[in-house]
Design a protein around this motif. Structure first.
Motif, PDB file in Angstrom:
ATOM      1  N   ALA A 402      66.001  11.285  72.946  1.00  0.00           N
ATOM      2  CA  ALA A 402      67.155  12.151  73.197  1.00  0.00           C
ATOM      3  C   ALA A 402      68.330  11.354  73.750  1.00  0.00           C
ATOM      4  O   ALA A 402      69.492  11.647  73.459  1.00  0.00           O
ATOM      5  CB  ALA A 402      66.753  13.271  74.158  1.00  0.00           C
ATOM      6  N   ILE A 403      68.039  10.327  74.555  1.00  0.00           N
ATOM      7  CA  ILE A 403      69.131   9.528  75.122  1.00  0.00           C
ATOM      8  C   ILE A 403      69.887   8.800  74.031  1.00  0.00           C
ATOM      9  O   ILE A 403      71.127   8.786  73.995  1.00  0.00           O
ATOM     10  CB  ILE A 403      68.567   8.526  76.157  1.00  0.00           C
ATOM     11  CG1 ILE A 403      67.924   9.284  77.326  1.00  0.00           C
ATOM     12  CG2 ILE A 403      69.659   7.599  76.650  1.00  0.00           C
ATOM     13  CD1 ILE A 403      67.279   8.382  78.361  1.00  0.00           C
ATOM     14  N   GLY A 406      71.982  11.229  72.069  1.00  0.00           N
ATOM     15  CA  GLY A 406      73.163  11.642  72.821  1.00  0.00           C
ATOM     16  C   GLY A 406      74.246  10.584  72.816  1.00  0.00           C
ATOM     17  O   GLY A 406      75.434  10.895  72.668  1.00  0.00           O
ATOM     18  N   CYS A 407      73.845   9.318  72.986  1.00  0.00           N
ATOM     19  CA  CYS A 407      74.827   8.222  72.947  1.00  0.00           C
ATOM     20  C   CYS A 407      75.510   8.150  71.593  1.00  0.00           C
ATOM     21  O   CYS A 407      76.738   8.001  71.510  1.00  0.00           O
ATOM     22  CB  CYS A 407      74.137   6.902  73.284  1.00  0.00           C
ATOM     23  SG  CYS A 407      73.556   6.759  74.983  1.00  0.00           S
ATOM     24  N   VAL A 409      75.869  10.520  69.299  1.00  0.00           N
ATOM     25  CA  VAL A 409      76.753  11.663  69.066  1.00  0.00           C
ATOM     26  C   VAL A 409      78.047  11.508  69.847  1.00  0.00           C
ATOM     27  O   VAL A 409      79.147  11.780  69.336  1.00  0.00           O
ATOM     28  CB  VAL A 409      76.033  12.975  69.453  1.00  0.00           C
ATOM     29  CG1 VAL A 409      77.001  14.148  69.426  1.00  0.00           C
ATOM     30  CG2 VAL A 409      74.864  13.241  68.503  1.00  0.00           C
ATOM     31  N   GLY A 410      77.953  11.049  71.110  1.00  0.00           N
ATOM     32  CA  GLY A 410      79.158  10.863  71.901  1.00  0.00           C
ATOM     33  C   GLY A 410      80.100   9.842  71.292  1.00  0.00           C
ATOM     34  O   GLY A 410      81.317  10.055  71.213  1.00  0.00           O
TER      35      GLY A 410
END
Length: 870
Positions: A402-403, A406-407, A409-410
């Protein structure tokens, strides 16, 4: 300069993202250091003792391999390297012979062939079907070429090529590593085509080097070391089609609950683990298999093991759309042949890579090369389903977190915002050529990502920024982009082809996006005085062999040639097989004889065949397992072609449709096709009488051309569009020339067709510019092809059209016709061609399709020319 850096970093990013072991399998295999013995380097011939094959290992000094004679364009001389065992080859290097400044021998291009057993030799092709590899430009520089796709082979042959007869010398090096996987071949069903919102996604094994009809006896994309991404529409290889990274099957089309894949190893292996990389795009009906059953053969003559080894796959996390690598334990079974059945979970199953981990019992290392990434520990969140309880469970090797997501996508959202600002500035200030500020921005983002985030984020940053820098410049140089842009601004089609109607699904133009562009508005009807080249309301016949001969309208009952009665049903036993002419996607074409055609009263055809003399026919045979659509196309082609009754069009004589396989029987002319007929002759007025070489006169050529024009005049009167008019598609009889469609199915003419992104093949050297760029085929484009055919005939088929241009340069030349800046290249005037006839050819190649002559005008011109020579 900024664009150059952009392409450089794009190359680096693609190499990062491929995540393939092939990137690490690039070691020199021993030509230079002597690890490959002299006895393992052989050649077809050598000029002298000092240029024997063993000297091809030299990288320094004057030594090199030089064949005994000059190299011809067909490239029959070769240098062979035997690696003694299977190797994974990712790179080759070549060099010429410098000889201290006195030698000037080097190979400008070459062809590679390889073998895994020394018996079956395979010609290497790149991912777009091209066989020729560009070589050296001088005698001293080493030129390295990546093999994409890589190959698994024991023996490799280099065939130096030349565009003319010349002397060459060659030194080589091979780069790769030992193929410890031991896999010699695999067999799998041919991949299927997925339709997503009208866009075909080809999930075939396009690099398979075995028998592609049944996909047996070769290796391909399932062992090339490249893992497909989460989105199977996004390929990791540039300029290939969506779905390229995966081999996929549809459960409904396959008609069975599992996909059977058989693996043949070089020798018996102790198999510990099989790693399978699978897609799981469940929102599009693609899921990981839910069970695998494997049977083993310890030897070629031994029976299959029983019972089958059943392996369950946990289904608890299949809602995650990420692709993943599954490790399937094989319990150390001994196998020379392994057959596994992968059971469907959903409609589609997509696999991109399969590799094996073997034990030390079989004299191999513990991992395969190239292998999938090493398995990571994984603990399912829940137990397997009750029905699969007690079976071995496959491990999911997916390492996404998930990390990381998330990175990513950001960063993507941030970069999308930057792109939007940049594009807005470009639109209003026209700064497409000034990419230097964006390159600085790219460097800053790269530095930040490198310090803060992981290498995958760095790769995403690189790719997005490169797109920002390079995409606008690429679009500006793309003729198709300018065409669409001009259509959008003007609200109409290009003025030069306003008479043409809607396009027939044009093939993707190399360099353009793989998705079809929106069709421009249809032009209003033209006044009666303007020639109308119709293309609406037509049927594209693919033909039994997968060719596209005619694009035909639905003939009304009152149309000329529409009064054909039912075709006679022929008995198969009256057809005597002579030879195989060719094959295509849906079937084969055979040359046969009918021994006593006069004894078949249902053949309503005026044969000029003496009694007791057999009649040559061509028989198109549809494969029994052909799809329903292929059968419908076959019957539709029978119905349409039965209506074509013209002295210069090949006639359909009869059918065999009462049982499978379906057949259609057509005429075949005793002298074969026009290309081969002319290529074995010389012009009478050029060489004079000859006792050894057959001759042909200029008046005979004009008579033949007049007959071809007459046949095309008949087709154009019915708005038939042939699409592939060339000498290879004209048949020669004692007095007649007839137009046919067998050329595309024959391997002899494979070089006349250009493969678009690995799928469609197009005769681009005979095609009008609007066909290449816009996919528009009309009677006017057939006129263009007739001009090229006439040029072939007057050149006595001694060379290809535009033989001095590569396929890519031919496509670039079509772009010059589009831009109309006076830089387009035309075929030159043949030596025996009068100026008036050459001007007729040039009018056939007029940029404006409305200004090209009709076939009626062409036929009248040639008929008058033929009469004047009598």
């Amino acid at each position: 300069m900024a664009l150059l850096f952009s392409f450089f970093f794009l190359f680096i990013s693609v190499a990062f993202l491929s995540a393939s072991a092939a990137a690490q399998c690039r070691y020199a295999l021993g030509m230079e250091d002597g690890s490959i013995l002299d006895s393992d380097i052989t050649a077809s011939s050598a000029w002298s003792d000092s240029t024997e094959a063993k000297h091809a290992r030299s990288v320094k000094g004057d030594g090199a391999w030089c064949p005994a004679g000059a190299v011809f364009p067909d490239g029959s001389e070769y240098l062979q390297v035997d690696l003694r065992k299977l190797h994974f080859l990712a790179l080759v290097g070549t060099q010429g012979r410098h000889a201290d400044g006195h030698g000037q021998e080097f190979a400008r291009s070459y062809r590679l062939r390889y073998s895994r057993d020394g018996v079956k030799w395979i010609t290497w092709k790149d991912r777009w079907g091209q066989e020729v590899v560009s070589g050296n430009e001088n005698t001293y520089d080493v030129v390295l070429k990546d093999l994409g796709p890589p190959i698994v082979a024991r023996m490799v042959r280099f065939y130096p090529l030349a565009d003319r007869v010349m002397s060459v010398c060659l030194r080589v090096e091979l780069y790769g590593c030992v193929w410890t996987d031991g896999l010699k071949a695999y067999a799998a069903p041919v991949g299927h085509v997925m339709n997503l919102s009208g866009l075909p996604v080809y999930l075939n094994d396009s690099t398979y080097d075995g028998s592609t009809e049944v996909q047996f006896g070769g290796l391909g994309q399932l062992c090339d070391g490249v893992l497909g991404g989460d989105d199977f529409m996004e390929s990791k290889e540039l300029r290939v089609w969506p779905g390229y990274d995966y081999l996929g099957w549809n459960r409904d089309v396959l008609g069975k609950p599992s996909v059977d894949i058989e693996f043949h190893f070089e020798k018996p292996r102790v198999l510990r683990v099989m790693q399978v990389h699978s897609n799981n795009r469940h929102t599009q009906g693609v899921r990981v298999f839910n069970k695998v059953e494997c049977v083993f053969k310890g030897g070629l003559l031994q029976p299959w093991s029983s019972p089958a080894l059943a392996l369950a796959v946990p289904l608890d996390d299949l809602k995650d759309p990420s692709s993943r690598t599954l490790s399937l334990p094989l319990d150390g079974r001994l196998a020379h042949i392994l057959r596994c059945s992968f059971f469907f979970t959903d409609t589609w199953l997509l696999l991109s890579e399969i590799s094996f981990l073997s034990g030390n019992d079989d004299d191999s290392t513990s991992s395969s090369t190239p292998a999938l990434p090493p398995p990571a520990p994984h603990h399912p969140s829940s137990a397997p389903p009750p029905l699969l309880a007690g079976l071995p469970v496959a491990k999911d090797d997916s390492s996404n977190t998930a990390i990381l997501i998330g990175c990513l996508v950001g960063i993507i959202l941030l970069l999308l915002a930057v792109i939007a600002v940049i594009l807005w500035r470009q639109y209003w200030k026209k700064l497409l050529g000034k990419v230097r500020p964006y390159f600085v921005l790219f460097c800053l983002l790269y530095a930040v990502a490198h310090l803060v985030l992981c290498r995958w984020c760095v790769c995403v940053c690189i790719c997005v920024c490169v797109c920002v820098c390079a995409l606008p410049a690429l679009l500006l140089n793309n003729p198709a982009y300018h065409l669409l842009l001009s259509d959008h601004r003007k609200g109409s089609r290009p003025s030069t082809c306003q008479a043409q109607e809607k396009s027939l699904n044009p093939p993707p133009y190399p360099g353009s996006p793989p998705y079809p562009a929106l069709s421009p508005p249809v032009s209003p009807p033209l006044p009666p005085s303007v020639p109308h080249y119709a293309e609406a309301d037509i049927v594209s016949l693919q033909g039994v062999s997968g060719n596209n001969m005619y694009a035909v309208p639905a003939l009304a009952s009152s149309s000329p040639g529409a009064d054909a009665g039912p075709l006679p049903e022929l008995q198969r036993q009256c057809l005597v097989f002579k030879e195989k002419l060719g094959e295509g996607q849906f079937g084969e074409v055979h040359l046969c004889e009918i021994e006593n055609p006069q004894d078949l009263p249902n053949l309503e055809f005026p044969f000029n065949v003496r009694k007791g003399r057999p009649l040559l026919v061509a028989v198109k045979i549809l494969r029994p397992d052909a799809s329903k659509n292929a059968r419908n196309d076959f019957l539709k082609e029978v119905k349409i072609l039965s209506r074509l009754k013209d002295p210069n069009i090949i006639r359909l004589l009869g059918v065999c449709v009462s049982s499978d396989p379906l057949c259609m029987v057509t005429e075949y002319m005793e002298c074969g096709d026009l290309n081969q007929y002319l290529s074995h002759r010389v012009l009478l007025d050029k060489s004079g009488p000859s006792h050894t070489t057959p001759t042909i006169s200029y008046p005979a050529l004009i008579s033949m051309a007049s007959q071809i024009a007459s046949g095309m005049k008949f087709l154009s009167s019915l708005n038939f569009v042939h699409r592939d008019l060339a000498t290879r598609n004209c048949l020669v009889g004692e007095r007649h020339i007839k137009i046919a469609d067998f050329g595309m199915s024959r391997n002899l003419y494979a070089g006349d067709y250009y493969r678009i992104q690995g799928r469609a093949v197009l005769p681009i050297r005979w095609m009008a510019w609007e066909c290449i760029l816009m996919g528009k085929f009309t009677t006017a484009s057939d006129v263009w092809a007739f001009g090229v055919t006439l040029w072939e005939m007057l050149s006595v088929c001694q060379e290809q059209p535009y033989s001095n241009l590569t396929d890519e340069q031919v496509i670039d030349n079509a772009g010059e016709f589009f831009r109309d800046q006076g830089r387009q290249v035309y075929l030159g005037k043949p030596a025996v061609c009068p100026q008036g006839l050459y001007e007729l050819m040039l009018s056939c190649w007029n940029r404006d399709c409305k200004l090209r002559p009709s076939f009626g005008h062409i036929h009248a011109f040639l008929a008058e020319d033929a009469m004047n020579m009598v």
